[in-house]
Design a protein around this motif. Sequence first.
Motif, PDB file in Angstrom:
ATOM      1  N   HIS A  59       0.828  -1.214   0.000  1.00 11.97           N
ATOM      2  CA  HIS A  59       0.000   0.000   0.000  1.00 11.97           C
ATOM      3  C   HIS A  59       0.858   1.259   0.000  1.00 11.97           C
ATOM      4  O   HIS A  59       0.376   2.345  -0.315  1.00 11.97           O
ATOM      5  N   ASP A  60       2.112   1.127   0.369  1.00 15.79           N
ATOM      6  CA  ASP A  60       2.983   2.293   0.454  1.00 15.79           C
ATOM      7  C   ASP A  60       3.245   2.873  -0.923  1.00 15.79           C
ATOM      8  O   ASP A  60       3.362   2.141  -1.913  1.00 15.79           O
ATOM      9  N   ASP A  61       3.357   4.197  -0.996  1.00 20.61           N
ATOM     10  CA  ASP A  61       3.624   4.864  -2.259  1.00 20.61           C
ATOM     11  C   ASP A  61       5.049   5.415  -2.287  1.00 20.61           C
ATOM     12  O   ASP A  61       5.305   6.470  -2.850  1.00 20.61           O
ATOM     13  N   VAL A  62       5.958   4.679  -1.633  1.00 24.07           N
ATOM     14  CA  VAL A  62       7.359   5.102  -1.573  1.00 24.07           C
ATOM     15  C   VAL A  62       8.237   3.927  -1.998  1.00 24.07           C
ATOM     16  O   VAL A  62       7.773   2.797  -2.149  1.00 24.07           O
ATOM     17  N   PHE A  63       9.514   4.209  -2.190  1.00 25.71           N
ATOM     18  CA  PHE A  63      10.469   3.157  -2.539  1.00 25.71           C
ATOM     19  C   PHE A  63      11.003   2.485  -1.270  1.00 25.71           C
ATOM     20  O   PHE A  63      11.016   3.109  -0.217  1.00 25.71           O
TER      21      PHE A  63
END
Length: 202
Positions: A59-63
């Motif tokens: 769900h995370d929108d980061v690397f």
Amino acid sequence: MRIKLMAIFTAAASTFVLSGCGDNVTDPTPENYAKAINAGLEKRGCLGIGFASNNLYSHDDVFPVKIDRNGKDVEVARALEAAGLVTLKADKAHRMFDFVKSPLRDVYTVELTEAGKKALKSADRRYFCICDREVERIESAEDPVEVRGRRFVKVTYSWKAVNARDWTKTEAASALPEVKETLAGGSGMRISLKLMKEGWVW
């Protein structure tokens, strides 16, 4: 009723020349419209590119981010890797909604490099800037109308790419359809501007 806006053309180019003529900032002129649109484009930030299957594995929108090794994001990921923005590592993982006992999928784990961090639109989004935008020409505008005591105008404009990021000039990145389309600019963009005390705003 549509009105034709003043335009300056040369034999060599058909771009609209935007120049200050001492007009009041509240006047319905191409120069004032372009100024308002450029301010709005600057506020909205760069156009960029990301991964289509952003949230299959997290769900995370980061690397870091995981992408299918044979999926539609691989071409973009490899171009970003060639440009020095990310690294790819072969890996295996379950998608978020896979059954626990289902086979692990072949994926790449995509990690940011230091250059990649600088190329992001923001630290909390997997979105790499391609370029900024600037008004190239005011194509047309309707007569301003008054609604509940405020004046509005519908404007159609074209834009050009400016400040193209260095990574887009690498061979792999420049071949990406998304990059080529973005750097080609756009036309027929229709928006509504509102008149404020400080002038027209988007």
